[in-house]
Enzyme design. Structure first.
Site, PDB file in Angstrom:
ATOM      1  N   GLY A 121     138.564  41.289 -12.487  1.00  0.00           N
ATOM      2  CA  GLY A 121     138.283  39.853 -12.441  1.00  0.00           C
ATOM      3  C   GLY A 121     137.827  39.314 -13.784  1.00  0.00           C
ATOM      4  CB  SER A 123     142.448  35.833 -16.312  1.00  0.00           C
ATOM      5  OG  SER A 123     142.882  36.885 -17.121  1.00  0.00           O
ATOM      6  CB  SER A 155     146.920  42.904 -10.729  1.00  0.00           C
ATOM      7  OG  SER A 155     147.469  42.247 -11.836  1.00  0.00           O
ATOM      8  CD  GLU A 236     143.892  45.356 -18.523  1.00  0.00           C
ATOM      9  OE1 GLU A 236     142.672  45.156 -18.364  1.00  0.00           O
ATOM     10  OE2 GLU A 236     144.760  44.508 -18.255  1.00  0.00           O
TER      11      GLU A 236
END
Ligand SMILES: Cc1cc2nc3c(=O)[nH]c(=O)nc-3n(C[C@H](O)[C@H](O)[C@H](O)COP(=O)(O)OP(=O)(O)OC[C@H]3O[C@@H](n4cnc5c(N)ncnc54)[C@H](O)[C@@H]3O)c2cc1C
Length: 367
Positions: A121, A123, A155, A236
């Site tokens: 969480g 953006s 996502s 990431e």
């Protein structure tokens, strides 16, 4: 080296068995669109998850190089890894670095068993590339915090067991941010799907309405959220998911290619590039193992890797339409090609856009 080769052999044997028993069908971009909890559980049971995590939690006490080997093989095979990917890739290292001993005891064994799906969480509608503009608020209350605000492009939030939320407690820009583990489903969190151009749902808009998070679920130190989020982004941004997302398609096109000089040359060039990316990636993984999450190779690899990944879809199209082809491409290749074309535009956006990453690289070079 011999140990890494043995590990690779083990993963290949696991995947061969899975394919032989119909455990999965290969897909392009399987770390984003291949959600299959049962597959993740089988991978965990085979001892192939969390190899870089301490044995005390069930991990392998190895290095990121072990995880790299497993990841390469899974992505090359197009295996459905979404259900555990974010949890193993960035959540587990973050819990290990910043979590309390209770959090480590709770979450790390579950990541290693492949039973946990975590959503990211970061953006928000007005804070994507400019992440420091996050407006989601965390307000102090008895025994915890109330979170209010909206995250976007999250996502897998609709399938996740928890979402790690970057929220503002005070200050501006990089100051006063903290991370919170919000367990899902939660009656004070609404999750609305956003469809991809393919019509599939992979990401969401997530709204927090005074959602209570107990102190026990604060991740890391209050006020250190920016630093922690940047570290997670380093994990990431690298990995074979930045240059192998379309390999299942290329492999399908190779079989049945026959004597086709132009297509063979194009494929040869792609494979040579993949070799180069693997070499760079090994170096980047060494940075992560030594705790250096600010190395400029990280955004650099992500930018050039995702450009390459997008160009492989064009190569695949050219091979599929090669006029010297003597037979039509297989139905499976057609399906993978469609999938890759739908996914490709997002390669250079997710995890930070190319423009923004190039900015980070140039600032790093000027330092
Ligand atoms: C498939 C996919 C999955 C995602 N999953 C997640 C997730 O799980 N969790 C999550 O938190 N986010 C997720 N995201 C969001 C992703 O990280 C953001 O979309 C990305 O950071 C860009 O932010 P934005 O969409 O708000 O674009 P904006 O910030 O609005 O940017 C729009 C355009 O302006 C350009 N731009 C912006 N600032 C600059 C600058 N300073 N210099 C030059 N150009 C600039 C950008 O490069 C871009 O082209 C996902 C995105 C995709 C596509």
């Amino acid at each position: 080296m011999a140990e890494l080769d043995q590990l690779r052999t083990r993963v290949r044997a696991f995947l061969a068995q899975e394919i032989a028993t119909g455990g999965f069908t290969p897909h392009c971009d399987p770390w984003l669109i291949g959600f299959n909890r049962e597959f993740s559980l089988r991978l965990g049971a085979a001892g192939l998850l969390g190899l870089m995590l301490p044995t005390q939690y069930g991990g392998g006490s190895g290095t990121m190089a072990d995880r790299l080997i497993v990841s390469e093989e899974l992505l090359a095979a197009g295996a459905p890894v979404t259900a555990h990917w974010f949890a193993e890739r960035q959540f587990a290292p973050s819990v290990l670095r910043h979590g309390t001993s209770e959090q480590k005891d709770e979450w790390l064994p579950r990541v290693i068993r492949g039973e946990i799906c975590i959503a990211v969480g970061l953006s928000e509608p007005d804070a994507g590339s400019d992440l420091a503009a996050v407006r989601t608020k965390a307000e102090r209350t008895d025994g915890g915090w109330f979170i209010s605000g909206t995250k976007i492009w999250t996502s897998g939030a609709h399938l996740a067991d928890a979402i790690v939320v970057l929220a503002r407690i005070s200050g501006e820009k990089h100051e006063g941010l903290s991370q919170f583990i919000v367990r899902l489903p939660n009656s004070d969190v609404s999750i609305r799907g956003i469809n991809m151009v393919s019509g599939d749902r992979h990401f969401n808009e997530v709204h927090f309405e005074s959602t209570f998070v107990p102190d026990a679920d604060v991740l890391g130190e209050i006020g250190q959220g920016w630093k922690q989020a940047m570290e997670e982004l380093a994990y990431e941004r690298v990995g074979p998911e930045r240059y192998l997302s379309t390999l299942p398609l290329l492999q399908e096109l190779i079989s049945g290619l026959g004597e086709n000089p132009e297509s063979s040359a194009a494929l040869g060039a792609v494979l040579a590039d993949i070799r180069t990316f693997r070499t760079i990636n090994q170096r980047v993984i060494e940075h992560l193992d030594s705790g250096n999450t600010a190395a400029i190779d990280i955004p650099l690899l992500k930018t050039i890797g995702t450009n390459f990944e997008q160009s492989t879809v064009l190569t695949a199209l050219a091979i599929a339409n090669d006029p010297s082809r003597t037979s039509a491409i297989s139905a499976k290749a057609q399906e993978l090609l469609r999938e890759a074309q739908y996914q490709a535009p997002s390669f250079s956006i997710r995890g930070g856009t190319n423009e923004v990453l190039r900015g980070i690289v140039s600032k790093g070079l000027l330092r």
